[in-house]
Motif scaffolding. Structure first.
Motif, PDB file in Angstrom:
ATOM      1  N   ARG A 202      -8.910   8.171  -4.152  1.00 56.11           N
ATOM      2  CA  ARG A 202      -8.036   8.281  -2.976  1.00 56.11           C
ATOM      3  C   ARG A 202      -6.870   7.315  -3.051  1.00 56.11           C
ATOM      4  O   ARG A 202      -5.738   7.639  -2.658  1.00 56.11           O
ATOM      5  CB  ARG A 202      -8.859   8.054  -1.702  1.00 56.11           C
ATOM      6  CG  ARG A 202      -9.805   9.194  -1.386  1.00 56.11           C
ATOM      7  CD  ARG A 202     -10.710   8.922  -0.220  1.00 56.11           C
ATOM      8  NE  ARG A 202      -9.995   8.481   0.964  1.00 56.11           N
ATOM      9  CZ  ARG A 202     -10.503   8.471   2.193  1.00 56.11           C
ATOM     10  NH1 ARG A 202     -11.748   8.920   2.387  1.00 56.11           N
ATOM     11  NH2 ARG A 202      -9.809   8.057   3.217  1.00 56.11           N
ATOM     12  N   GLY A 203      -7.135   6.103  -3.547  1.00 55.59           N
ATOM     13  CA  GLY A 203      -6.072   5.114  -3.644  1.00 55.59           C
ATOM     14  C   GLY A 203      -4.986   5.511  -4.627  1.00 55.59           C
ATOM     15  O   GLY A 203      -3.784   5.349  -4.353  1.00 55.59           O
ATOM     16  N   ASP A 205      -4.252   8.539  -5.423  1.00 51.59           N
ATOM     17  CA  ASP A 205      -3.551   9.661  -4.803  1.00 51.59           C
ATOM     18  C   ASP A 205      -2.566   9.175  -3.737  1.00 51.59           C
ATOM     19  O   ASP A 205      -1.465   9.719  -3.606  1.00 51.59           O
ATOM     20  CB  ASP A 205      -4.567  10.637  -4.204  1.00 51.59           C
ATOM     21  CG  ASP A 205      -4.191  12.086  -4.439  1.00 51.59           C
ATOM     22  OD1 ASP A 205      -3.615  12.381  -5.512  1.00 51.59           O
ATOM     23  OD2 ASP A 205      -4.478  12.930  -3.575  1.00 51.59           O
ATOM     24  N   LEU A 206      -2.972   8.153  -2.973  1.00 47.82           N
ATOM     25  CA  LEU A 206      -2.061   7.588  -1.975  1.00 47.82           C
ATOM     26  C   LEU A 206      -0.856   6.923  -2.638  1.00 47.82           C
ATOM     27  O   LEU A 206       0.277   7.012  -2.136  1.00 47.82           O
ATOM     28  CB  LEU A 206      -2.804   6.580  -1.094  1.00 47.82           C
ATOM     29  CG  LEU A 206      -3.735   7.170  -0.038  1.00 47.82           C
ATOM     30  CD1 LEU A 206      -4.603   6.076   0.581  1.00 47.82           C
ATOM     31  CD2 LEU A 206      -2.941   7.884   1.042  1.00 47.82           C
ATOM     32  N   TYR A 207      -1.102   6.245  -3.746  1.00 41.24           N
ATOM     33  CA  TYR A 207       0.028   5.650  -4.479  1.00 41.24           C
ATOM     34  C   TYR A 207       0.981   6.746  -4.944  1.00 41.24           C
ATOM     35  O   TYR A 207       2.210   6.623  -4.810  1.00 41.24           O
ATOM     36  CB  TYR A 207      -0.473   4.845  -5.674  1.00 41.24           C
ATOM     37  CG  TYR A 207       0.657   4.425  -6.592  1.00 41.24           C
ATOM     38  CD1 TYR A 207       1.505   3.372  -6.241  1.00 41.24           C
ATOM     39  CD2 TYR A 207       0.912   5.120  -7.778  1.00 41.24           C
ATOM     40  CE1 TYR A 207       2.570   3.009  -7.062  1.00 41.24           C
ATOM     41  CE2 TYR A 207       1.974   4.761  -8.597  1.00 41.24           C
ATOM     42  CZ  TYR A 207       2.794   3.707  -8.238  1.00 41.24           C
ATOM     43  OH  TYR A 207       3.853   3.360  -9.045  1.00 41.24           O
ATOM     44  N   THR A 215       0.185  15.133  -5.486  1.00 34.14           N
ATOM     45  CA  THR A 215      -1.144  14.592  -5.212  1.00 34.14           C
ATOM     46  C   THR A 215      -2.201  15.678  -5.401  1.00 34.14           C
ATOM     47  O   THR A 215      -1.940  16.853  -5.162  1.00 34.14           O
ATOM     48  CB  THR A 215      -1.251  14.038  -3.780  1.00 34.14           C
ATOM     49  OG1 THR A 215      -1.126  15.116  -2.847  1.00 34.14           O
ATOM     50  CG2 THR A 215      -0.154  13.009  -3.513  1.00 34.14           C
ATOM     51  N   GLU A 355     -10.045   1.670  -2.366  1.00 30.32           N
ATOM     52  CA  GLU A 355      -8.803   2.410  -2.118  1.00 30.32           C
ATOM     53  C   GLU A 355      -7.612   1.462  -2.148  1.00 30.32           C
ATOM     54  O   GLU A 355      -6.556   1.773  -2.712  1.00 30.32           O
ATOM     55  CB  GLU A 355      -8.897   3.117  -0.768  1.00 30.32           C
ATOM     56  CG  GLU A 355      -7.714   3.991  -0.427  1.00 30.32           C
ATOM     57  CD  GLU A 355      -7.876   4.635   0.943  1.00 30.32           C
ATOM     58  OE1 GLU A 355      -7.323   4.096   1.924  1.00 30.32           O
ATOM     59  OE2 GLU A 355      -8.569   5.669   1.021  1.00 30.32           O
ATOM     60  N   HIS A 356      -7.781   0.277  -1.543  1.00 29.51           N
ATOM     61  CA  HIS A 356      -6.718  -0.737  -1.539  1.00 29.51           C
ATOM     62  C   HIS A 356      -6.394  -1.176  -2.967  1.00 29.51           C
ATOM     63  O   HIS A 356      -5.217  -1.309  -3.335  1.00 29.51           O
ATOM     64  CB  HIS A 356      -7.156  -1.938  -0.701  1.00 29.51           C
ATOM     65  CG  HIS A 356      -6.204  -3.089  -0.750  1.00 29.51           C
ATOM     66  ND1 HIS A 356      -5.094  -3.178   0.066  1.00 29.51           N
ATOM     67  CD2 HIS A 356      -6.188  -4.206  -1.538  1.00 29.51           C
ATOM     68  CE1 HIS A 356      -4.433  -4.287  -0.210  1.00 29.51           C
ATOM     69  NE2 HIS A 356      -5.081  -4.939  -1.169  1.00 29.51           N
ATOM     70  N   ARG A 359      -4.538   1.688  -4.777  1.00 26.33           N
ATOM     71  CA  ARG A 359      -3.205   1.971  -4.243  1.00 26.33           C
ATOM     72  C   ARG A 359      -2.212   0.844  -4.505  1.00 26.33           C
ATOM     73  O   ARG A 359      -1.041   1.107  -4.824  1.00 26.33           O
ATOM     74  CB  ARG A 359      -3.300   2.230  -2.736  1.00 26.33           C
ATOM     75  CG  ARG A 359      -1.981   2.621  -2.088  1.00 26.33           C
ATOM     76  CD  ARG A 359      -2.155   2.882  -0.608  1.00 26.33           C
ATOM     77  NE  ARG A 359      -0.949   3.438  -0.020  1.00 26.33           N
ATOM     78  CZ  ARG A 359      -0.829   3.760   1.271  1.00 26.33           C
ATOM     79  NH1 ARG A 359      -1.874   3.606   2.088  1.00 26.33           N
ATOM     80  NH2 ARG A 359       0.301   4.266   1.731  1.00 26.33           N
ATOM     81  N   ASN A 360      -2.682  -0.388  -4.381  1.00 30.36           N
ATOM     82  CA  ASN A 360      -1.758  -1.528  -4.419  1.00 30.36           C
ATOM     83  C   ASN A 360      -1.799  -2.327  -5.713  1.00 30.36           C
ATOM     84  O   ASN A 360      -0.910  -3.163  -5.939  1.00 30.36           O
ATOM     85  CB  ASN A 360      -2.049  -2.457  -3.242  1.00 30.36           C
ATOM     86  CG  ASN A 360      -1.879  -1.763  -1.904  1.00 30.36           C
ATOM     87  OD1 ASN A 360      -0.774  -1.395  -1.517  1.00 30.36           O
ATOM     88  ND2 ASN A 360      -2.984  -1.542  -1.201  1.00 30.36           N
ATOM     89  N   GLY A 363      -2.324   1.469  -9.230  1.00 31.53           N
ATOM     90  CA  GLY A 363      -1.208   2.409  -9.241  1.00 31.53           C
ATOM     91  C   GLY A 363       0.102   1.793  -9.689  1.00 31.53           C
ATOM     92  O   GLY A 363       0.723   2.267 -10.655  1.00 31.53           O
TER      93      GLY A 363
END
Length: 390
Positions: A202-203, A205-207, A215, A355-356, A359-360, A363
Motif C-alpha cells: 500500500r505504501g 502504491d501511495l508513493y 497505481t 505503509e509509512h 511511502r516515505n 519509494g
C-alpha cells in the motif's frame, strides 16, 4: 375538504384492514423499522379519491411510502417474504441505503441463514458487509469466457459465454470469505503473509499515486491478509474462483513452506518473497541505505518508546551495541541486530508503520535499496500491473 374527508375516513372501519395492519406492524417491528401504531388513511397527495388513494400511515400520520430508502427496502423484503408466492427473488445492490447492522437484518429476512430456504434469492452487491454475512456456498462469481476463435470447428459443441465459479461449505473457504471479503471485488489478488507486507504494498502504491504514476489499486488489484501460514489456503480459494492470484511473503522458512510453495506454483499462483531467506525486517535493514537508518529507528521509538528500543538493541546484541552506537556510529554489523530486534519485538508489524516506511523511505529512495528487497517488490508490482490491466 380533503382534510375533512380524510378525517371522516379515519373514523370508519374498513373490512379486513385491521388484520393487514397487525401483520405489517409485526413484520416492521421484527425488521427494526419503527412505524409505531399503524393506520389506513386517505393519502392527501392522491389526485383522486379512489382505492389507490388509501395508504398505510405510521403513528405520526406519515405515509409509509415516505420511509427512507433503507427502511423501505427492509419493510418490502419482509412483506414480500410473507405475501409472495414466487420461489425466486432478485435484489440489486442489497446494501443500498442500509447501515451494516441493517444489512445483516435484511439478509436474514431473505433467508441467508435458513437451513431449508423457501426461496431462491439472487443478490448483486459491492459491499464486503454483505459477503461477510453469507455462507460460503452462497457466493458465486460469474466470469466472461474468451470468445470462440476463428479456428473453432463450425460443428463444435455450443460454447458458453460465461463460467460460474462457486465456493463450498468448507471451513477454510468460510474463513477466507470473512477475513478477506474486500478482495472478492477485485480483478486480481495479492495474498500477503501479514499486515507488514500489506502495508509495504500500500505504501509503494501511495508513493506512486503522489508521483502521478499508475497505481495497482486503480487497476483493481487488492491485498488480502493471509493471516500467516493461512495465506496458502486463502490463495487457493481466490485462485479456485478464477482470480489471478499471487502470494507475497517472507522467505525465512524455506523448508517449512517448500511443499506449499510447490503446490501453489503448480496451481498457477505466483510467489514473491525476499532474497536469501529473509524475513521482512531482515530485508528492510539489510538492504536499507545507511542514511535512512535513523529514520527507521525514530519510527520504532515513536511506536515503542526510546527505553524499549534501547533494551531491545542491547539484548539482541548481547550488550555489544547500543541505540547511540546505531545512531551515531552506524556500521553494517548493526544491521542483523536491528533486524532481529525489529522482528522479535514487532517494531513495524502493522499496516500503518510499514505503509509509512514504503511511502516515505522505500519509494523515494528505491534505487538505493539493495536487491534483497527491491527485486521482490519490482517483480510483484510487474505482475500486479499485468494482471490488473487484463
Amino acid at each position: 375538504r380533503i382534510s375533512e374527508t380524510r378525517q371522516a375516513f379515519a373514523t370508519q372501519q374498513v373490512q379486513g384492514v385491521s388484520e393487514i395492519l397487525t401483520q405489517v406492524h409485526i413484520i416492521a417491528n421484527g425488521l427494526g423499522v419503527p412505524v409505531g401504531q399503524l393506520s389506513a388513511l386517505l393519502d392527501v397527495n392522491g389526485v383522486s379519491i379512489s382505492n389507490g388513494a388509501i395508504s398505510l400511515h405510521n403513528c405520526d400520520g406519515t405515509p409509509l411510502r415516505q420511509l427512507g430508502t433503507g427502511s423501505s427496502r427492509l419493510l418490502i423484503s419482509g412483506l414480500q417474504k410473507a405475501a409472495s408466492c414466487s420461489s425466486i427473488l432478485i435484489v440489486d445492490e442489497a446494501e443500498y441505503g442500509l447501515e451494516p447492522y441493517r444489512i445483516t437484518r435484511l439478509l436474514n429476512e431473505l433467508g441467508s441463514k435458513d437451513t431449508e430456504p423457501t426461496q431462491q434469492v439472487f443478490i448483486t452487491t459491492h459491499s464486503p458487509y454483505v459477503l461477510r454475512e453469507l455462507q460460503a456456498e452462497q457466493l458465486h462469481v460469474i466470469r466472461k469466457l474468451a470468445p470462440p476463435t476463428p479456428q473453432t470447428p463450425p460443428l463444435a459443441p455450443p460454447t458458453y459465454v460465461h463460467a460460474i465459479y462457486s465456493l463450498n461449505a468448507g471451513g477454510d473457504q468460510q474463513a477466507t470469505l470473512r477475513a478477506c471479503a474486500e478482495a472478492f471485488f477485485s480483478k486480481a489478488v495479492i495474498v500477503c503473509e501479514g499486515k507488514t507486507e500489506i502495508g509495504l504494498v500500500r505504501g509503494i502504491d501511495l508513493y506512486n499515486q503522489g508521483a502521478n504514476h499508475p497505481t495497482i489499486l486503480a487497476q483493481g488489484v487488492y491485498c488480502a491478509d493471509g493471516g500467516g501460514d493461512s495465506m496458502f489456503t486463502r490463495a487457493k480459494v481466490f485462485s479456485s474462483l478464477g482470480y489471478p492470484t499471487s502470494i507475497f511473503k517472507d522467505s525465512d522458512k524455506p523448508q517449512e513452506h517448500l511443499r506449499f510453495t510447490t503446490e501453489m506454483v503448480a496451481e498457477g499462483i505466483s510467489i514473491f518473497e525476499w532474497l536469501n531467506g529473509n524475513a521482512t525486517e531482515d530485508a528492510l535493514f539489510l538492504s536499507c541505505p545507511e542514511f535512512l537508518i535513523n529514520d527507521l529507528l525514530n519510527l520504532a521509538i515513536n511506536r515503542k518508546g526510546e527505553d524499549s528500543i534501547r533494551d531491545h538493541i542491547e539484548n539482541y546484541s548481547t550488550k555489544k551495541f547500543t541505540l547511540d552506537d546505531c545512531r551515531e556510529h552506524f556500521c553494517d554489523a548493526h544491521r542483523t541486530v536491528l533486524a532481529k530486534a525489529a522482528n522479535k519485538k514487532s517494531w513495524f508489524k502493522d499496516i500503518e508503520p510499514s505503509e509509512h516506511i514504503a511511502r516515505n523511505m522505500i519509494g523515494p529512495h528505491y534505487e538505493s535499496f539493495s536487491p534483497i528487497l527491491s527485486v521482490a517488490l519490482s517483480n510483484l508490482f510487474t505482475w500486479a500491473r499485468s494482471q490488473g490491466a487484463a
